[in-house]
Enzyme design. Structure first.
Site, PDB file in Angstrom:
ATOM      1  N   GLY A 529       0.796  -1.221   0.000  1.00  0.00           N
ATOM      2  CA  GLY A 529       0.000   0.000   0.000  1.00  0.00           C
ATOM      3  C   GLY A 529       0.826   1.267   0.000  1.00  0.00           C
ATOM      4  O   GLY A 529       0.300   2.356   0.139  1.00  0.00           O
ATOM      5  N   HIS A 551      10.360  -6.695   0.883  1.00  0.00           N
ATOM      6  CA  HIS A 551      11.093  -5.677   0.131  1.00  0.00           C
ATOM      7  C   HIS A 551      11.331  -4.445   1.000  1.00  0.00           C
ATOM      8  O   HIS A 551      12.421  -3.875   1.028  1.00  0.00           O
ATOM      9  CB  HIS A 551      10.293  -5.323  -1.126  1.00  0.00           C
ATOM     10  N   ASP A 552      10.287  -4.031   1.731  1.00  0.00           N
ATOM     11  CA  ASP A 552      10.413  -2.880   2.643  1.00  0.00           C
ATOM     12  C   ASP A 552      11.518  -3.130   3.666  1.00  0.00           C
ATOM     13  O   ASP A 552      12.341  -2.267   3.942  1.00  0.00           O
ATOM     14  CB  ASP A 552       9.096  -2.645   3.400  1.00  0.00           C
ATOM     15  N   ASP A 566      15.808  -5.294  -4.922  1.00  0.00           N
ATOM     16  CA  ASP A 566      14.886  -5.363  -6.049  1.00  0.00           C
ATOM     17  C   ASP A 566      14.908  -6.741  -6.698  1.00  0.00           C
ATOM     18  O   ASP A 566      13.880  -7.251  -7.138  1.00  0.00           O
ATOM     19  CB  ASP A 566      15.229  -4.285  -7.084  1.00  0.00           C
TER      20      ASP A 566
END
Ligand SMILES: *[C@@H]1O[C@H](CO)[C@@H](O)[C@H](O)[C@H]1NC(C)=O
Ligand SMILES: *[C@@H]1O[C@H](CO)[C@@H](O)[C@H](O)[C@H]1NC(C)=O
Ligand SMILES: *[C@@H]1O[C@H](CO)[C@@H](O)[C@H](O)[C@H]1NC(C)=O
Ligand SMILES: *[C@@H]1O[C@H](CO)[C@@H](O)[C@H](O)[C@H]1NC(C)=O
Ligand SMILES: *[C@@H]1O[C@H](CO)[C@@H](O)[C@H](O)[C@H]1NC(C)=O
Ligand SMILES: [Ca+2]
Ligand SMILES: [Ca+2]
Length: 630
Positions: A529, A551-552, A566
Site C-alpha cells: 500500500g 522488500h520494505d 529489487d
C-alpha cells in the site's frame, strides 16, 4: 480467488492505458552514455591508436615525426615508402586517401585490390582479393570471415559505414575453388591490406566469404534497431557483444553488461573475450590483463603466412611509446582495514604526496604529477605568497622531519583553475610550478614518483575503492603532524550530502561505508500500500503483501544494495505467478499475472530510489555524523 480475478482485470484495464515500454530485463546499454556518441576515437572509453594522441577526450592524428623511430619500412598505395608503419598511418590519418599497401619497400606495379563478385549490385557479392605479390586474385574463405573483416572490406571499397549484418544470398552458383585465403583483421583497419592473410595447407573445398556493404537505403529502423554513431542501424542484439558491428565501435562502448563471448571492462566497454589476458591492455581500466596467471596463449594452426602481421607491428609500436611510470609505490604495504582517523603512513608509501608549507607550517597536502608540477586545492594558496611557499617532498612527519630524506622545493608560479569560486569551492584546484635548480632542464625529485592523472572519467566508477592520504585533522579536530591514509569508496551522486554545493561535472565524492545505527527500530512494513507505486495494490493477496513487506524490510537494512533488494523482490513476485499457474492452470491468467508483476517491479526500479535512500538514511549511521554539515 475472486479477488485475484478482480485484481488482475483491474490491472489489465490499467495497462491498456499506460504503455509499458521498458523491457522486463534491464537494458544492457546505458542511455545517458549513448547520448555522448562515443566511438573508437573517444579516449574517455578506449585507447587511441599508436599514431594518434588523446586530446580532451578525442583521438587526434599525430604528426609523423611524433612516431617512434624504430620500425620497418612500409609501402603506401601512392607508391611511396615510409620509414615506419606508424608514420604511414599518421599521414593517412591526417590526409585520408593514401592507404597501406605492403610491409617492406614498394614493388614496381604492386597492387592490392578487393572486389565483390557475382552480386546483383555493387555493394554485395563474394569477396575476391588480389594480394600485392600474387599474380592471381583469390576468394576469401568463409570460415575466417566475420563482421570485423566485413567492415574493413566495405570501408576499403568506399562504404563509410562498413558492412550490413545481412548475408548476401548466393543463388545457385557453382564455383570450383580448392583454395581460398584466410584473413584476420582487428576491425579498425582502413584497408584489408593491413589484415593478415594466410593460406591453409588443406585443399578441401571451402565455403567462400560474402558480404553486403551497408548503404543508407538498405535499412529503415525497426523497433529492434540500435543506431550506431556513424548512422548505421544494427540489430539491438548485436550491441554489447564484444564485436564491433558498427565499424566505429559505438555498439560496444556504453554497456552495463556484456553478452556472448565478450569481456566487460570496468569502463563499461565490451571487448572480445580473446582480448582477455592477451598481453595487451585493452580496457582503459586495465582489468582485462589482471589475474592472468595460467592463461596460456593458444597454439597457432600451421599456416602459410602470405602477408606481414601488421597487428603485431601495431602492438610493437605501442610498446615503444613512453610508458606510464606514475602511481607505483616505492614499497608495497600490507592492506589494512580502514580505521577512523586513518593509519600512519611510512616513508615511500605515497611517493607523490607533498606538503605545502607556509610560515605557519604545512597547511595543505599536494600531489606531485610529474615534471615541475604539483596539484593542490586552490583554497590552500594565495597568489601574493607564491614565493614564500615551500614544497616538502618525501615527508611523513613534518614536526620531526628526517633531514636526510626530505627534499624542499620552492614555488615558482601558481595557476588557479580559471573558474575557481572561493565562495562555493567550485573548481577548487590549482597547480604549483616548482622552481628548477640551476640550469637543470627539468625538476628532479629523486625519491618522488608522480601520481597518475586520470584522462577519462571512466577510470573511476562509483563504489571503486580509493586511497586517500594527507595530514588533515583527527576527529577531535586536533592537528595531525604525521601523514595518514585511509580507504574510501566513490559515491556516484552525493548531492544528498552536499546539496546545491555538489557540482556533478567537476566533483567526485568519496566516503566510508555506513554502518547500522545502534538501536534502530524499523517501522512496521505496510504491505504493497505504499504510495510508492502510485496505485493502491494492497487488496489482500497474502503472498503479494509478503513480497512487498520483505522488500520494505530489505530497504531498511543498512548496507543492503537497492539492486539486491529489487532482485529478491522480483524473485518473490515471479513465484506468485507460478503459484497462480498451479492453481488456475490457465495461461492467459498467468500472462496477466506476469504483466502485473512486471509493472510492480518496474515501478520499484524507477520510483524506488527515494524510498530506498530515505530508509537507508534512517537505518544507517556514518562515521562522522556527530559533526555532519559537510
Ligand atoms: C630498435 O629495435 C631493435 C630491435 O628491434 C633494437 O635492437 C634497437 O636498439 C632499437 N633502437 C632504438 C633506437 O630503440
Ligand atoms: C569444376 O571442376 C570439375 C573438375 O575439376 C569440372 O569437371 C567442372 O566442369 C568444374 N565446374 C565449373 C563450374 O567450373
Ligand atoms: C516490433 O515490430 C514487429 C514488426 O516489425 C512487431 O511484430 C513487434 O510486435 C514489435 N515489437 C514491439 C515491442 O513493439
Ligand atoms: C616487414 O618486412 C621486414 C623486411 O622488410 C621484416 O623484417 C619485418 O619483420 C616485417 N614486418 C612484419 C610485421 O612482418
Ligand atoms: C543526484 O541526486 C539529486 C537528488 O538526490 C537529483 O536531483 C539529481 O538529479 C541526481 N543527479 C544524477 C545525475 O543522478
Ligand atoms: Ca556488437
Ligand atoms: Ca588484453
Amino acid at each position: 480467488m475472486k479477488l485475484l480475478h478482480v485484481f488482475l482485470l483491474f490491472l489489465c484495464f490499467h495497462l491498456s492505458f499506460c504503455k509499458v515500454t521498458s523491457t522486463f530485463q534491464e537494458d544492457r546499454v546505458e542511455k545517458k552514455c549513448l547520448a555522448k556518441k562515443y566511438t573508437h576515437l573517444s579516449c574517455n572509453k578506449v585507447f587511441c591508436q599508436p599514431w594518434q594522441r588523446c586530446i580532451e577526450g578525442t583521438c587526434v592524428c599525430k604528426l609523423p615525426y611524433q612516431c617512434p623511430k624504430n620500425g620497418t619500412v612500409v609501402c603506401a598505395t601512392n607508391g611511396r615508402s615510409f620509414p615506419t608503419y606508424c608514420q604511414q598511418k599518421s599521414l593517412e590519418c591526417l590526409r585520408p586517401g593514401t592507404k597501406f599497401l605492403n610491409n617492406g619497400t614498394c614493388i614496381a606495379g604492386g597492387k592490392f585490390s578487393v572486389s565483390l563478385k557475382h552480386g546483383n549490385t555493387d555493394s554485395e557479392g563474394i569477396v575476391e582479393v588480389k594480394l600485392v605479390d600474387q599474380d592471381k586474385a583469390m576468394f576469401v574463405c568463409k570460415s575466417s570471415w566475420s563482421m570485423r573483416e566485413a567492415n574493413v572490406a566495405c570501408l576499403d571499397l568506399g562504404f563509410q559505414q562498413g558492412a550490413d549484418s545481412e548475408r548476401f544470398k548466393l543463388s545457385d552458383l557453382s564455383i570450383n575453388s580448392t583454395e581460398c585465403l584466410h584473413v584476420h583483421c582487428r576491425g579498425l583497419e582502413t584497408s584489408l591490406a593491413e589484415c593478415t592473410f594466410t593460406k591453409r595447407r588443406t585443399m578441401d573445398y571451402q565455403d567462400l566469404a560474402d558480404v553486403v556493404c551497408y548503404t543508407q537505403k538498405a535499412d529503415s529502423p525497426t523497433n529492434d534497431s540500435f543506431q550506431c554513431v556513424n548512422g548505421k542501424y544494427i540489430s539491438q542484439t548485436k550491441a554489447c557483444d564484444g564485436i564491433n558491428d558498427c565499424g566505429d565501435q559505438s555498439d560496444e562502448l556504453c554497456c552495463k553488461a556484456c553478452h556472448g563471448r565478450s569481456f566487460h571492462c570496468k569502463s563499461d566497454v565490451c571487448i572480445p573475450s580473446q582480448y582477455r589476458c592477451n598481453g595487451e591492455v585493452d580496457c582503459i581500466t586495465g582489468d582485462d590483463e589482471v589475474g592472468c596467471e595460467g592463461f596460456a596463449s593458444v597454439a597457432q594452426e600451421e599456416t602459410e603466412i602470405l602477408t606481414a602481421d601488421m597487428d603485431a607491428e601495431r602492438r610493437r609500436i605501442k610498446s615503444l611509446l613512453p610508458k606510464l611510470s606514475c602511481g607505483v609505490k616505492n614499497r608495497m604495504h600490507v592492506r589494512r582495514k580502514r580505521i577512523v582517523g586513518g593509519k600512519l603512513a611510512k616513508l615511500g608509501d605515497f611517493p607523490w604526496q607533498v606538503g605545502i608549507k607556509d610560515a605557519k607550517g604545512i597547511t595543505c597536502g599536494g600531489i606531485y604529477i610529474g615534471g615541475c608540477w604539483v596539484l593542490t586545492a586552490a583554497h590552500c594558496l594565495s597568489a601574493s605568497k607564491t614565493h614564500r611557499y615551500q614544497i616538502w617532498t618525501t615527508v611523513v612527519d613534518w614536526i620531526h622531519p628526517s633531514i636526510k630524506d626530505i627534499v624542499v622545493e620552492y614555488a615558482d608560479r601558481i595557476i588557479f583553475h580559471e573558474n575557481y569560486n572561493a565562495g562555493t569551492y567550485q573548481n577548487d584546484i590549482a597547480l604549483i610550478k616548482m622552481k628548477k635548480e640551476g640550469n637543470k632542464k627539468d625538476c628532479e625529485l629523486p625519491r618522488s614518483i608522480p601520481a597518475c592523472v586520470p584522462w577519462s572519467p571512466y577510470l573511476f566508477q562509483p563504489d571503486d575503492t580509493c586511497i586517500i592520504s594527507g595530514w588533515g585533522r583527527e576527529k577531535d579536530n586536533e592537528k595531525v603532524f604525521s601523514l595518514r591514509w585511509g580507504e574510501v569508496k566513490l559515491i556516484s551522486n552525493c548531492s544528498k550530502f552536499y546539496g546545491n554545493r555538489f557540482y556533478e561535472k567537476e566533483m567526485e565524492c568519496a566516503g566510508s561505508k555506513p554502518f547500522p545505527r545502534y538501536g534502530y527500530k524499523p517501522s512496521p512494513p505496510n504491505g504493497c500500500g505504499s504510495p510508492l507505486f502510485g496505485v493502491h495494490l494492497n487488496i489482500g493477496i497474502p503472498s503479494l503483501t509478503k513480497c512487498c513487506n520483505q522488500h520494505d524490510r530489505c530497504y531498511e537494512t543498512c548496507g543492503k544494495s537497492k539492486n539486491d533488494c529489487d532482485e529478491e523482490f522480483q524473485y518473490c513476485l515471479s513465484k506468485i505467478c507460478r503459484d497462480v499457474q498451479k492453481t488456475l492452470g490457465l495461461t492467459q491468467h498467468v500472462q496477466a499475472c506476469e504483466t502485473t508483476v512486471e509493472l510492480l517491479f518496474d515501478s520499484v526500479i524507477h520510483l524506488g530510489c527515494k524510498p530506498y535512500l530515505d530508509s537507508q538514511r534512517a537505518a544507517c549511521r556514518c562515521h562522522y555524523e556527530e559533526k555532519t554539515d559537510l
